[in-house]
Design an enzyme around this catalytic site. Structure first.
Site, PDB file in Angstrom:
ATOM      1  N   ARG A  26       1.066  -1.230  -0.221  1.00  0.00           N
ATOM      2  CA  ARG A  26      -0.009   0.010  -0.057  1.00  0.00           C
ATOM      3  C   ARG A  26       0.934   1.178  -0.009  1.00  0.00           C
ATOM      4  NH1 ARG A  26      -5.698  -0.155   1.019  1.00  0.00           N
ATOM      5  NH2 ARG A  26      -6.414  -2.177   0.258  1.00  0.00           N
ATOM      6  N   ARG A  30      -2.629   6.782   0.039  1.00  0.00           N
ATOM      7  CA  ARG A  30      -3.179   8.087   1.041  1.00  0.00           C
ATOM      8  C   ARG A  30      -1.995   8.369   1.808  1.00  0.00           C
ATOM      9  NH1 ARG A  30      -8.680   5.700   2.503  1.00  0.00           N
ATOM     10  NH2 ARG A  30      -7.419   4.046   2.694  1.00  0.00           N
ATOM     11  N   ARG A  39      -6.033  11.721  -6.488  1.00  0.00           N
ATOM     12  CA  ARG A  39      -7.247  11.143  -6.179  1.00  0.00           C
ATOM     13  C   ARG A  39      -8.344  11.979  -6.271  1.00  0.00           C
ATOM     14  NH1 ARG A  39     -11.191   9.144  -4.430  1.00  0.00           N
ATOM     15  NH2 ARG A  39     -11.435   7.509  -2.725  1.00  0.00           N
ATOM     16  N   ASP A  76      -6.335  -2.665  -7.661  1.00  0.00           N
ATOM     17  CA  ASP A  76      -6.911  -3.230  -6.713  1.00  0.00           C
ATOM     18  C   ASP A  76      -7.258  -4.851  -6.967  1.00  0.00           C
ATOM     19  OD1 ASP A  76      -8.368  -2.054  -3.989  1.00  0.00           O
ATOM     20  OD2 ASP A  76      -9.232  -3.890  -4.512  1.00  0.00           O
ATOM     21  N   TYR A 152     -15.277 -11.876  -0.669  1.00  0.00           N
ATOM     22  CA  TYR A 152     -16.017 -10.728  -1.144  1.00  0.00           C
ATOM     23  C   TYR A 152     -16.961 -10.770  -2.172  1.00  0.00           C
ATOM     24  CZ  TYR A 152     -12.108  -7.256   0.709  1.00  0.00           C
ATOM     25  OH  TYR A 152     -11.409  -6.958   1.542  1.00  0.00           O
TER      26      TYR A 152
HETATM   27  O1  CP3 Z   1       0.004  -1.813  -2.656  1.00  0.00           O
HETATM   28  C1  CP3 Z   1       0.238  -0.969  -3.341  1.00  0.00           C
HETATM   29  O2  CP3 Z   1       0.573   0.329  -2.909  1.00  0.00           O
HETATM   30  C2  CP3 Z   1      -0.749  -0.936  -4.493  1.00  0.00           C
HETATM   31  C3  CP3 Z   1      -2.247  -0.794  -4.495  1.00  0.00           C
HETATM   32  C4  CP3 Z   1      -3.238  -1.882  -3.918  1.00  0.00           C
HETATM   33  C5  CP3 Z   1      -4.514  -1.125  -3.461  1.00  0.00           C
HETATM   34  N1  CP3 Z   1      -5.292  -2.418  -2.950  1.00  0.00           N
HETATM   35  C6  CP3 Z   1      -4.944   0.268  -3.537  1.00  0.00           C
HETATM   36  C7  CP3 Z   1      -6.148   0.753  -2.762  1.00  0.00           C
HETATM   37  C8  CP3 Z   1      -3.306  -3.037  -3.569  1.00  0.00           C
HETATM   38  C9  CP3 Z   1      -2.070  -3.946  -3.517  1.00  0.00           C
HETATM   39  C10 CP3 Z   1      -4.450  -3.402  -3.317  1.00  0.00           C
HETATM   40  C11 CP3 Z   1      -4.879  -4.663  -2.827  1.00  0.00           C
HETATM   41  C12 CP3 Z   1      -6.239  -4.868  -1.914  1.00  0.00           C
HETATM   42  N2  CP3 Z   1      -7.259  -4.390  -2.070  1.00  0.00           N
HETATM   43  C13 CP3 Z   1      -6.132  -5.907  -0.856  1.00  0.00           C
HETATM   44  C14 CP3 Z   1      -5.209  -6.836  -0.592  1.00  0.00           C
HETATM   45  C15 CP3 Z   1      -4.255  -6.363   0.155  1.00  0.00           C
HETATM   46  C16 CP3 Z   1      -4.596  -6.020   1.651  1.00  0.00           C
HETATM   47  O3  CP3 Z   1      -4.694  -5.083   2.147  1.00  0.00           O
HETATM   48  O4  CP3 Z   1      -4.833  -7.090   2.532  1.00  0.00           O
HETATM   49  C17 CP3 Z   1      -7.637  -5.824  -0.419  1.00  0.00           C
HETATM   50  C18 CP3 Z   1      -8.031  -6.705   0.690  1.00  0.00           C
HETATM   51  C19 CP3 Z   1      -8.090  -4.816  -0.990  1.00  0.00           C
HETATM   52  C20 CP3 Z   1      -9.570  -4.311  -1.109  1.00  0.00           C
HETATM   53  C21 CP3 Z   1      -9.732  -2.991  -0.847  1.00  0.00           C
HETATM   54  N3  CP3 Z   1      -9.496  -1.931  -1.614  1.00  0.00           N
HETATM   55  C22 CP3 Z   1     -10.171  -2.482   0.496  1.00  0.00           C
HETATM   56  C23 CP3 Z   1     -10.427  -3.077   1.828  1.00  0.00           C
HETATM   57  C24 CP3 Z   1     -10.369  -0.954   0.266  1.00  0.00           C
HETATM   58  C25 CP3 Z   1     -10.700  -0.123   1.365  1.00  0.00           C
HETATM   59  C26 CP3 Z   1      -9.665   0.163   2.595  1.00  0.00           C
HETATM   60  C27 CP3 Z   1      -9.060   1.429   2.251  1.00  0.00           C
HETATM   61  O5  CP3 Z   1      -7.891   1.324   2.381  1.00  0.00           O
HETATM   62  O6  CP3 Z   1      -9.693   2.559   2.175  1.00  0.00           O
HETATM   63  C28 CP3 Z   1      -9.684  -1.063  -1.153  1.00  0.00           C
HETATM   64  C29 CP3 Z   1      -9.489   0.543  -1.413  1.00  0.00           C
HETATM   65  C30 CP3 Z   1      -8.305   0.832  -1.941  1.00  0.00           C
HETATM   66  N4  CP3 Z   1      -7.313   0.038  -2.682  1.00  0.00           N
HETATM   67  C31 CP3 Z   1      -7.417   1.937  -1.659  1.00  0.00           C
HETATM   68  C32 CP3 Z   1      -6.163   2.039  -2.313  1.00  0.00           C
HETATM   69  C33 CP3 Z   1      -5.134   3.062  -2.051  1.00  0.00           C
HETATM   70  C34 CP3 Z   1      -7.870   3.269  -0.950  1.00  0.00           C
HETATM   71  C35 CP3 Z   1      -8.985   4.065  -1.969  1.00  0.00           C
HETATM   72  C36 CP3 Z   1      -8.945   5.415  -1.784  1.00  0.00           C
HETATM   73  O7  CP3 Z   1      -8.010   5.996  -2.486  1.00  0.00           O
HETATM   74  O8  CP3 Z   1      -9.943   6.133  -1.159  1.00  0.00           O
END
Ligand code: CP3
Length: 341
Positions: A26, A30, A39, A76, A152
């Site tokens: 991640r 943010r 964003r 994602d 999911y």
């Molecule tokens: O790692 C990185 O920098 C690459 C980007 C990345 C994102 N999601 C961007 C993202 C990666 C590798 C993921 C994978 C992901 N997505 C997982 C597996 C990794 C983990 O954390 O266990 C999962 C379970 C998801 C599902 C998901 N997507 C959730 C639960 C959320 C919301 C939680 C949150 O952080 O707000 C997302 C959205 C998401 N994916 C964001 C980002 C940067 C936040 C969205 C935003 O900008 O508002």
């Protein structure tokens, strides 16, 4: 293209490197003001994920800002359910939401495994990223694991327990296998196209593995993970990160991924006792450690590096939390970069 900083790739091959490579799950997100600016200029997260130009931009931001040893493609894991026929939304401050979920055999039959035509925006993002990255660091591509995507697709949102998904698993084991197999087929097609486009490593995120017990993990996760890893391994190194599944580490090791991701629920020395010192591992500092003062962050980071020994890629034990101060992330990265074995 030859990668200039190939520390990560040399570590994955088991070579004797001068220091461990470092990147953060991640890291594109943010914690970076540059990310928040991009964003906020758009109407939502999914618009960003589907824009290859901007995907390349935010993927490279942490390489510029933090000096990490790898880029991870901004995307994602939920793009696969969508490409199979289940669109998702991202509800601000709440997380993913699926208006339609899987409830029956006919729902499963209606899903397609031909996902690549719908995912052209991801592959376009890889092309653009590789072009702009100019071989500075390797590019990591990723996918969710079958069970995590299953969670999911049944539950329809995040959950602490994923009890709806687990109810389906135990009430409908045959249908569950049918769904897991379809997701696996889609993942194999998707990740192999990422490799065709030039990513240097694939990481599989089994983020909710830890809600299962050992026997269920063996039955519902391992065979599918093996199928995915076997399809990729001859072509590119693979990292398998099954969060919370320390109880199944031996089985995970036998899947044969090049790198095993670890969270902070297992200590480096316990992990080494179970996996041996040759196994390349990735992790596992508690993301909350980055709320501590600089001295404490540095002490914990060095202790972790020394306890793991060689064959280690430094990372957190899960994604960096969005409210982590950027200077603490830099303290962590710089501490690893000035370490020498
Ligand atoms: O790692 C990185 O920098 C690459 C980007 C990345 C994102 N999601 C961007 C993202 C990666 C590798 C993921 C994978 C992901 N997505 C997982 C597996 C990794 C983990 O954390 O266990 C999962 C379970 C998801 C599902 C998901 N997507 C959730 C639960 C959320 C919301 C939680 C949150 O952080 O707000 C997302 C959205 C998401 N994916 C964001 C980002 C940067 C936040 C969205 C935003 O900008 O508002």
């Amino acid at each position: 293209m030859q990668v200039k900083n190939d520390l990560l790739l040399r570590t994955v091959k088991g070579e004797k490197v001068e220091r461990p490579p470092v990147w953060l799950m991640r890291q594109a997100g943010r914690i970076l003001p540059q990310y928040r600016a991009v964003r906020n200029s758009l109407n939502g997260f999914i618009a960003l994920v589907k824009n290859p130009e901007l995907v390349a931009e935010v993927t490279i931001q942490p390489v510029d800002e933090l000096g990490v040893d790898a880029a991870i493609l901004f995307s994602d894991i939920l793009v696969i359910p969508e490409a199979m026929g289940l669109p998702y939304e991202l509800v601000e401050k709440k997380g993913p939401y699926f208006p339609k979920v899987i409830q029956s055999k006919s729902d499963i039959e209606a899903l397609t495994t031909e996902v690549n035509p719908q995912l052209d925006y991801v592959f376009g993002g890889i092309d653009k990223t590789l072009e702009k990255l100019e071989g500075r660091v390797p590019l990591i591509g990723f996918s969710g694991a079958p069970f995590t995507l299953f969670c999911y697709m049944i539950e329809g949102s995040g959950s602490k327990t994923f009890s709806k998904a687990k109810r389906f698993l135990y009430q409908e084991p045959e249908l569950s296998h049918q769904l897991l197999q379809k997701i696996t087929t889609a993942i194999i097609q998707y990740t192999n196209e990422k490799v065709n486009r030039g990513v240097h490593l694939i990481q599989i995120f089994d983020s909710w593995a830890g809600v299962l017990d050992e026997q269920s993990y063996r039955e519902f996760c391992i065979p599918y993970l093996r199928e995915i890893v076997q399809s990729l391994k001859p072509r590119v190194p693979v990292t398998l990160f099954s969060k919370g599944a320390w109880f199944a580490l031996h089985d995970i090791q036998r899947v044969g991924a090049d790198v095993i991701g670890l969270d902070w629920n297992i200590s480096p020395s316990q992990a080494r006792d179970l996996l041996g010192r040759e196994q390349v591992v990735q992790g596992n500092l508690d993301p909350c450690m980055l709320y501590a003062d600089d001295q404490m962050i540095e002490n914990a980071t060095i202790k972790m590096i020394q306890e793991f020994g060689r064959n280690h890629i430094v990372n957190l034990g899960h994604g960096v939390y969005p409210d982590t101060p950027l200077d603490k992330v830099k303290t962590f990265v710089n501490c690893v970069k000035s370490f020498r074995y």
